[in-house]
Design a protein around this motif. Structure first.
Motif, PDB file in Angstrom:
ATOM      1  N   ALA A 271       0.961  -1.118  -0.265  1.00 46.29           N
ATOM      2  CA  ALA A 271      -0.170   0.568   0.048  1.00 46.29           C
ATOM      3  C   ALA A 271       0.775   0.997  -0.016  1.00 46.29           C
ATOM      4  CB  ALA A 271      -0.338  -0.031   1.370  1.00 46.29           C
ATOM      5  N   ALA A 272       1.794   0.972   0.919  1.00 44.80           N
ATOM      6  CA  ALA A 272       2.958   2.587   0.719  1.00 44.80           C
ATOM      7  C   ALA A 272       3.586   2.494  -0.342  1.00 44.80           C
ATOM      8  CB  ALA A 272       4.291   1.900   1.730  1.00 44.80           C
ATOM      9  N   LEU A 273       3.971   1.369  -1.093  1.00 41.43           N
ATOM     10  CA  LEU A 273       4.449   1.285  -2.849  1.00 41.43           C
ATOM     11  C   LEU A 273       3.537   2.355  -3.423  1.00 41.43           C
ATOM     12  CD1 LEU A 273       7.054   1.197  -4.398  1.00 41.43           C
ATOM     13  CD2 LEU A 273       6.021  -1.176  -5.073  1.00 41.43           C
ATOM     14  N   ASP A 274       2.276   1.644  -3.301  1.00 42.29           N
ATOM     15  CA  ASP A 274       1.248   1.570  -4.339  1.00 42.29           C
ATOM     16  C   ASP A 274       1.022   3.063  -4.042  1.00 42.29           C
ATOM     17  OD1 ASP A 274       0.786  -0.648  -5.401  1.00 42.29           O
ATOM     18  OD2 ASP A 274      -0.939  -1.107  -4.365  1.00 42.29           O
ATOM     19  N   ALA A 275       1.165   3.841  -3.164  1.00 41.29           N
ATOM     20  CA  ALA A 275       0.842   4.969  -2.819  1.00 41.29           C
ATOM     21  C   ALA A 275       1.824   5.868  -3.529  1.00 41.29           C
ATOM     22  CB  ALA A 275      -0.055   5.824  -1.264  1.00 41.29           C
ATOM     23  N   LEU A 276       3.438   5.182  -3.818  1.00 38.33           N
ATOM     24  CA  LEU A 276       4.209   6.779  -4.428  1.00 38.33           C
ATOM     25  C   LEU A 276       4.400   6.883  -6.070  1.00 38.33           C
ATOM     26  CD1 LEU A 276       6.900   5.611  -1.549  1.00 38.33           C
ATOM     27  CD2 LEU A 276       5.762   7.050  -1.695  1.00 38.33           C
ATOM     28  N   THR A 277       3.406   7.292  -6.636  1.00 44.41           N
ATOM     29  CA  THR A 277       3.757   6.756  -8.223  1.00 44.41           C
ATOM     30  C   THR A 277       4.353   8.323  -8.304  1.00 44.41           C
ATOM     31  OG1 THR A 277       1.707   8.324  -7.891  1.00 44.41           O
ATOM     32  CG2 THR A 277       0.610   6.025  -7.816  1.00 44.41           C
ATOM     33  N   GLY A 278       5.154   6.927  -9.244  1.00 46.76           N
ATOM     34  CA  GLY A 278       6.223   7.951 -10.183  1.00 46.76           C
ATOM     35  C   GLY A 278       7.310   7.817  -9.310  1.00 46.76           C
ATOM     36  N   ARG A 279       7.668   7.370  -8.607  1.00 46.71           N
ATOM     37  CA  ARG A 279       8.902   7.521  -7.264  1.00 46.71           C
ATOM     38  C   ARG A 279      10.291   6.719  -8.165  1.00 46.71           C
ATOM     39  NH1 ARG A 279       9.239  11.144  -2.250  1.00 46.71           N
ATOM     40  NH2 ARG A 279       7.278  12.509  -2.912  1.00 46.71           N
ATOM     41  N   PHE A 280      11.135   6.606  -8.555  1.00 41.73           N
ATOM     42  CA  PHE A 280      12.043   5.439  -8.946  1.00 41.73           C
ATOM     43  C   PHE A 280      12.552   4.668  -7.810  1.00 41.73           C
ATOM     44  CE2 PHE A 280      16.084   3.799 -10.182  1.00 41.73           C
ATOM     45  CZ  PHE A 280      16.097   2.648 -11.109  1.00 41.73           C
ATOM     46  N   GLN A 281      12.190   3.426  -7.656  1.00 39.50           N
ATOM     47  CA  GLN A 281      12.895   2.905  -6.599  1.00 39.50           C
ATOM     48  C   GLN A 281      13.396   3.790  -5.030  1.00 39.50           C
ATOM     49  OE1 GLN A 281      17.103   1.164  -7.811  1.00 39.50           O
ATOM     50  NE2 GLN A 281      15.966  -0.624  -7.898  1.00 39.50           N
ATOM     51  N   PRO A 282      11.709   4.017  -4.660  1.00 41.80           N
ATOM     52  CA  PRO A 282      12.416   5.319  -3.604  1.00 41.80           C
ATOM     53  C   PRO A 282      12.857   3.850  -2.429  1.00 41.80           C
ATOM     54  CG  PRO A 282       9.633   4.109  -3.654  1.00 41.80           C
ATOM     55  CD  PRO A 282      10.603   3.406  -5.565  1.00 41.80           C
ATOM     56  N   SER A 283      13.269   5.197  -1.247  1.00 40.21           N
ATOM     57  CA  SER A 283      13.486   4.649   0.072  1.00 40.21           C
ATOM     58  C   SER A 283      12.574   4.339   1.185  1.00 40.21           C
ATOM     59  CB  SER A 283      14.376   5.468   0.430  1.00 40.21           C
ATOM     60  OG  SER A 283      14.139   6.464   0.917  1.00 40.21           O
ATOM     61  N   VAL A 284      12.673   3.258   2.439  1.00 41.92           N
ATOM     62  CA  VAL A 284      11.789   3.300   3.094  1.00 41.92           C
ATOM     63  C   VAL A 284      12.066   2.369   3.814  1.00 41.92           C
ATOM     64  CG1 VAL A 284      11.347   0.102   1.953  1.00 41.92           C
ATOM     65  CG2 VAL A 284      10.046   1.352   3.111  1.00 41.92           C
ATOM     66  N   LEU A 285      11.878   2.788   5.153  1.00 39.78           N
ATOM     67  CA  LEU A 285      12.300   2.625   6.383  1.00 39.78           C
ATOM     68  C   LEU A 285      10.616   1.623   7.317  1.00 39.78           C
ATOM     69  CD1 LEU A 285      13.125   2.764   9.149  1.00 39.78           C
ATOM     70  CD2 LEU A 285      11.812   4.841   9.997  1.00 39.78           C
ATOM     71  N   ILE A 286      10.822   0.196   7.777  1.00 46.92           N
ATOM     72  CA  ILE A 286      10.238  -0.420   8.221  1.00 46.92           C
ATOM     73  C   ILE A 286      10.976  -0.501   9.850  1.00 46.92           C
ATOM     74  CG2 ILE A 286       9.838  -2.918   7.880  1.00 46.92           C
ATOM     75  CD1 ILE A 286      10.506  -3.250   5.728  1.00 46.92           C
ATOM     76  N   GLY A 287      10.009  -0.493  10.403  1.00 41.40           N
ATOM     77  CA  GLY A 287       9.727  -0.225  11.946  1.00 41.40           C
ATOM     78  C   GLY A 287       8.884  -1.900  12.731  1.00 41.40           C
ATOM     79  N   GLY A 288      10.060  -2.093  12.902  1.00 45.49           N
ATOM     80  CA  GLY A 288       9.619  -3.564  13.620  1.00 45.49           C
ATOM     81  C   GLY A 288      10.254  -4.707  12.817  1.00 45.49           C
ATOM     82  N   LEU A 289      11.012  -5.218  12.911  1.00 43.14           N
ATOM     83  CA  LEU A 289      11.495  -6.821  12.257  1.00 43.14           C
ATOM     84  C   LEU A 289      10.726  -7.526  12.433  1.00 43.14           C
ATOM     85  CD1 LEU A 289      13.352  -8.315  10.081  1.00 43.14           C
ATOM     86  CD2 LEU A 289      15.150  -8.558  12.418  1.00 43.14           C
ATOM     87  N   GLY A 290      10.313  -7.496  13.665  1.00 44.54           N
ATOM     88  CA  GLY A 290       9.158  -8.677  13.666  1.00 44.54           C
ATOM     89  C   GLY A 290       9.675 -10.453  12.949  1.00 44.54           C
ATOM     90  N   VAL A 291       8.145 -10.798  12.401  1.00 46.65           N
ATOM     91  CA  VAL A 291       8.924 -12.156  11.999  1.00 46.65           C
ATOM     92  C   VAL A 291       9.034 -11.883  10.632  1.00 46.65           C
ATOM     93  CG1 VAL A 291       7.178 -13.465  13.341  1.00 46.65           C
ATOM     94  CG2 VAL A 291       6.547 -12.774  11.022  1.00 46.65           C
ATOM     95  N   GLY A 292       9.843 -11.231  10.013  1.00 46.57           N
ATOM     96  CA  GLY A 292      10.439 -11.071   8.628  1.00 46.57           C
ATOM     97  C   GLY A 292       9.256 -10.754   7.835  1.00 46.57           C
ATOM     98  N   PHE A 293       7.894 -10.564   8.172  1.00 49.01           N
ATOM     99  CA  PHE A 293       7.393 -10.658   6.655  1.00 49.01           C
ATOM    100  C   PHE A 293       7.211  -9.092   5.775  1.00 49.01           C
ATOM    101  CE2 PHE A 293       4.075 -13.604   8.387  1.00 49.01           C
ATOM    102  CZ  PHE A 293       4.926 -14.572   8.029  1.00 49.01           C
ATOM    103  N   SER A 294       7.410  -7.973   6.321  1.00 46.54           N
ATOM    104  CA  SER A 294       7.412  -7.287   6.212  1.00 46.54           C
ATOM    105  C   SER A 294       8.662  -7.120   4.949  1.00 46.54           C
ATOM    106  CB  SER A 294       7.555  -5.633   6.589  1.00 46.54           C
ATOM    107  OG  SER A 294       6.378  -6.128   7.783  1.00 46.54           O
ATOM    108  N   LEU A 295      10.314  -7.062   5.787  1.00 52.76           N
ATOM    109  CA  LEU A 295      11.518  -7.106   4.896  1.00 52.76           C
ATOM    110  C   LEU A 295      11.199  -7.763   3.922  1.00 52.76           C
ATOM    111  CD1 LEU A 295      14.401  -6.070   4.795  1.00 52.76           C
ATOM    112  CD2 LEU A 295      14.793  -7.870   6.700  1.00 52.76           C
TER     113      LEU A 295
END
Length: 224
Positions: A53-77
């Motif tokens: 959802a975050a990537l979809d909202a960043l339309t038009g940006r080439f390889q945007p940077s992302v900060l993931i808060g919380g490693l957890g079980v690693g699904f998001s990463l």
């Protein structure tokens, strides 16, 4: 005689914020913090939606940077690293035990490929302190901290969702950047807080669950 299915404790540590436990329950791995269930490896749909959802909202940006808060079980990463559309991927995790479980423990199967991705950097730090102090900026913040804005296991995590915490999130976002926040239940109050903090395009996406209220991802955009 009925066999009682009791979770097996794999590792138990006293961390900087209390006790953290990794246990196995059947085929699932579970993370428990100070006696409270946080997450397991059963699904991952909501963590993947958080990133997508975050990537979809960043339309038009080439390889945007992302900060993931919380490693957890690693699904998001793992999901972010599997998508070549992302640029730099920074993960902030405050529990050294969780990082160890991914680098050389039972959770490595979920995150090994992501951890070796040259785009990935793991930062051992408290997320609230990190967003308050870092000079780095990002195109997206994907936050999966505790159980969401209205249900925190650690009192200190409440600061992340306060007006000051949201102001810090906005500060580290580039103009037009996206804040995505996972929650175990919808929070109209948090939507209002995002608007009061100056974010635009505030909305909530639901992830249906088998029983009970849906998980959600709250989305908001820093004005350009």
């Amino acid at each position: 005689m009925t066999t009682i299915d009791v979770p097996e404790v794999i590792d138990r540590r006293e961390g900087p914020y209390g006790e953290v436990v990794l246990r196995r329950h059947g085929e699932l791995l579970q993370i428990i913090a100070n006696g409270c269930f946080l997450m397991d490896t059963s699904d991952g749909r909501s963590e993947r939606l958080l990133v997508d959802a975050a990537l979809d909202a960043l339309t038009g940006r080439f390889q945007p940077s992302v900060l993931i808060g919380g490693l957890g079980v690693g699904f998001s990463l793992a999901h972010a690293a599997a998508n070549p559309s992302w640029g730099a991927i920074t993960v902030v995790e405050r529990e050294p035990a969780v990082i160890d479980w991914h680098r050389s423990g039972p959770l490595a199967d979920l995150s090994a490929e992501a951890l070796t991705d040259p785009r990935t950097a793991i930062v051992e730090a408290d997320l609230v302190e990190y967003v308050n102090e870092t000079c780095a900026t990002f195109d997206a913040l994907c936050l999966d901290i505790d159980n969401g804005p209205d249900w925190t296991v650690s009192d200190s995590n409440e600061n992340l969702y306060s007006p000051a915490g949201l102001a810090s999130c906005a500060r580290v976002l580039n103009p037009g950047g996206v804040l995505a926040v996972w929650s175990a239940r919808p929070s109209p109050e948090f939507e209002e807080s995002l608007g009061n903090a100056g974010f635009h395009q505030v909305r909530t996406e639901e992830i249906p669950v088998a029983r009970g209220v849906p998980d959600v991802v709250h989305l908001a955009v820093r004005p350009g």
